[in-house]
Each structure stands twice: as C-alpha cells, then as structure tokens.
Scaffold this motif. Structure first.
Motif, PDB file in Angstrom:
ATOM      1  N   HIS A 110       0.830  -1.209   0.000  1.00 29.52           N
ATOM      2  CA  HIS A 110       0.000   0.000   0.000  1.00 29.52           C
ATOM      3  C   HIS A 110       0.869   1.267   0.000  1.00 29.52           C
ATOM      4  O   HIS A 110       1.776   1.400   0.816  1.00 29.52           O
ATOM      5  CB  HIS A 110      -0.884  -0.056   1.272  1.00 29.52           C
ATOM      6  N   ILE A 112       0.515   5.730  -0.685  1.00 31.93           N
ATOM      7  CA  ILE A 112      -0.432   6.852  -0.803  1.00 31.93           C
ATOM      8  C   ILE A 112       0.164   7.878  -1.763  1.00 31.93           C
ATOM      9  O   ILE A 112       1.292   8.351  -1.558  1.00 31.93           O
ATOM     10  CB  ILE A 112      -0.684   7.488   0.584  1.00 31.93           C
ATOM     11  N   ARG A 114       0.652  11.339  -2.994  1.00 33.22           N
ATOM     12  CA  ARG A 114       0.523  12.600  -2.249  1.00 33.22           C
ATOM     13  C   ARG A 114      -0.233  13.685  -3.016  1.00 33.22           C
ATOM     14  O   ARG A 114      -0.790  14.576  -2.417  1.00 33.22           O
ATOM     15  CB  ARG A 114       1.916  13.111  -1.879  1.00 33.22           C
ATOM     16  N   TYR A 119      -2.484  11.175  -8.918  1.00 35.68           N
ATOM     17  CA  TYR A 119      -3.410  10.061  -8.689  1.00 35.68           C
ATOM     18  C   TYR A 119      -4.356   9.914  -9.882  1.00 35.68           C
ATOM     19  O   TYR A 119      -4.628   8.806 -10.342  1.00 35.68           O
ATOM     20  CB  TYR A 119      -4.199  10.300  -7.386  1.00 35.68           C
ATOM     21  N   LEU A 139      -6.079   3.541   5.026  1.00 32.94           N
ATOM     22  CA  LEU A 139      -6.557   3.820   3.671  1.00 32.94           C
ATOM     23  C   LEU A 139      -6.922   5.303   3.497  1.00 32.94           C
ATOM     24  O   LEU A 139      -7.546   5.900   4.355  1.00 32.94           O
ATOM     25  CB  LEU A 139      -7.786   2.941   3.393  1.00 32.94           C
ATOM     26  N   THR A 140      -6.530   5.872   2.376  1.00 33.08           N
ATOM     27  CA  THR A 140      -6.909   7.257   2.052  1.00 33.08           C
ATOM     28  C   THR A 140      -7.550   7.257   0.655  1.00 33.08           C
ATOM     29  O   THR A 140      -7.529   6.232  -0.046  1.00 33.08           O
ATOM     30  CB  THR A 140      -5.680   8.192   2.000  1.00 33.08           C
ATOM     31  N   THR A 142      -6.392   8.550  -1.921  1.00 36.88           N
ATOM     32  CA  THR A 142      -5.388   8.419  -2.989  1.00 36.88           C
ATOM     33  C   THR A 142      -4.498   7.195  -2.755  1.00 36.88           C
ATOM     34  O   THR A 142      -3.354   7.149  -3.192  1.00 36.88           O
ATOM     35  CB  THR A 142      -4.516   9.689  -3.107  1.00 36.88           C
ATOM     36  N   SER A 143      -5.023   6.213  -2.055  1.00 30.52           N
ATOM     37  CA  SER A 143      -4.260   4.969  -1.814  1.00 30.52           C
ATOM     38  C   SER A 143      -4.247   4.090  -3.058  1.00 30.52           C
ATOM     39  O   SER A 143      -5.249   4.001  -3.778  1.00 30.52           O
ATOM     40  CB  SER A 143      -4.906   4.183  -0.663  1.00 30.52           C
ATOM     41  N   GLU A 161       3.801   8.170  -0.524  1.00 27.97           N
ATOM     42  CA  GLU A 161       4.007   8.062   0.925  1.00 27.97           C
ATOM     43  C   GLU A 161       3.862   6.609   1.348  1.00 27.97           C
ATOM     44  O   GLU A 161       2.954   5.910   0.876  1.00 27.97           O
ATOM     45  CB  GLU A 161       2.929   8.923   1.600  1.00 27.97           C
ATOM     46  N   PRO A 163       2.772   4.149   4.182  1.00 30.27           N
ATOM     47  CA  PRO A 163       1.982   4.222   5.425  1.00 30.27           C
ATOM     48  C   PRO A 163       2.836   3.817   6.628  1.00 30.27           C
ATOM     49  O   PRO A 163       3.837   3.102   6.480  1.00 30.27           O
ATOM     50  CB  PRO A 163       0.863   3.207   5.190  1.00 30.27           C
TER      51      PRO A 163
END
Ligand code: FES
Length: 178
Positions: A110, A112, A114, A119, A139-140, A142-143, A161, A163
């Motif tokens: 996973h 992210i 930024r 994305y 989870l975000t 933009t994950s 990024e 996690p």
C-alpha cells in the motif's frame, strides 16, 4: 659490365622506393581521404548515434519518483518506464513489503499518492485491487497498491508516501484461525 648492371639495378631499386609510398597510398590519394574513411564509415556513425540514441531514450524511459517514509524522510529514485512501483522499491531498498509478490492478494504494498493530480493520471484500480485496498491499514482516497502501479512518463515526479504500518490480511486470517 658488372658495374653498369649493378648501377642499373640500383637505379631500379631507387625508383621503386620513391614510387612505393605513392602506390601503397589509398586511392583517395591523401591523408584526409584515408582517415576520412574511418570517420565517415557508416559503421562508426551508427555506433556513435546508437549511443546518443540510447542516452536520449534513457531520459525518456526513466521517471523520477520520491518515496516518503513514516519519518518524513524522502528518497528520490529513477524508475524505468514499465516497471512496477513495488519492483522499483525493492531494487532501491525502500521498505515496501509486497508479501504476495505482486499478485494483488495482500495489501502490504500500500502506498499513498501525495498529489491528487498524479493520482488522476493512474489507471483506475481493478476490482481486485479495490478489494485489497479495503483491507489496507490507513486507507486514504489516494491509496494504491504499489504492485499494481506501473511507471509511465506521465507519472514523472510522483511522490508516494509509505503508510506507517501495513496489514497483511493473510497473516491476520492465519492468526485468527490459530
Ligand atoms: Fe500483495 Fe501488492 S504485493 S497486493
């Protein structure tokens, strides 16, 4: 008689020596013509232009990617177009686990994205990727899964990024079962 024959032979030898450099010279008849062959030989041109072409291609075929770890430490790497983010992370000693080795069966790769702009340049996630993302820690919106992201020119400059933790649901299931 002998003296005159020797003299004639000597004269012939001198003539031959004087002529020799001219007869062994290249047909172009001058220095630049001879070396011009080397510099203008198509093989040499192909070789040098191939090298330049390869250098040109490298610039086009590699993109810059920045990874940011949980301590906000940045690592900038170059990734060849066509390589997955997971593979690139492993090649560059970036801590991105990838427990299922890129078969979209865990969520330990996973990452992210930024910047929403980057994305949006990614291919839409498949249902399988979304299923795995649902199980990802932190989870975000933009994950993404690193193993499903492939480097392409439009992603040049992307920042990813890592996690602060990952969840391997396969291990969780095993832990619950025991
Ligand atoms: Fe398991 Fe990416 S490595 S889903």
């Amino acid at each position: 008689m002998l003296v005159s024959r020797l003299s004639a032979v000597r004269t012939q030898m001198i003539k031959h020596l004087v002529k020799a450099p001219l007869t062994s010279a290249p047909k172009t008849g001058n220095f630049s013509g001879h070396y011009g062959y080397i510099f203008h030989n198509p093989k040499h041109q192909t070789y040098s232009s191939t090298t330049a072409h390869e250098e040109g291609d490298k610039k086009v075929e590699e993109i810059s990617v920045t990874f940011v770890d949980k301590d906000e430490m940045e690592k900038h790497i170059k990734i060849p177009v066509g390589m997955s983010i997971l593979e690139a992370a492993h090649e560059n000693d970036i801590e991105l686990e990838g427990a299922c080795e890129g078969s979209c069966a865990c969520s330990t790769c996973h990452v992210i994205v930024r910047d929403m702009e980057y994305y949006n340049k990614l291919e839409d996630p498949t249902d399988e990727e979304n299923d795995m993302l649902d199980l990802a820690f932190g989870l975000t919106e933009t994950s993404r899964l690193g193993c499903q992201m492939v480097a392409k020119p439009e992603l040049d400059g992307i920042c990813l990024e890592l996690p602060s933790a990952t969840r391997n649901f396969a291990v969780d299931r095993y832990a619950k079962a025991t």
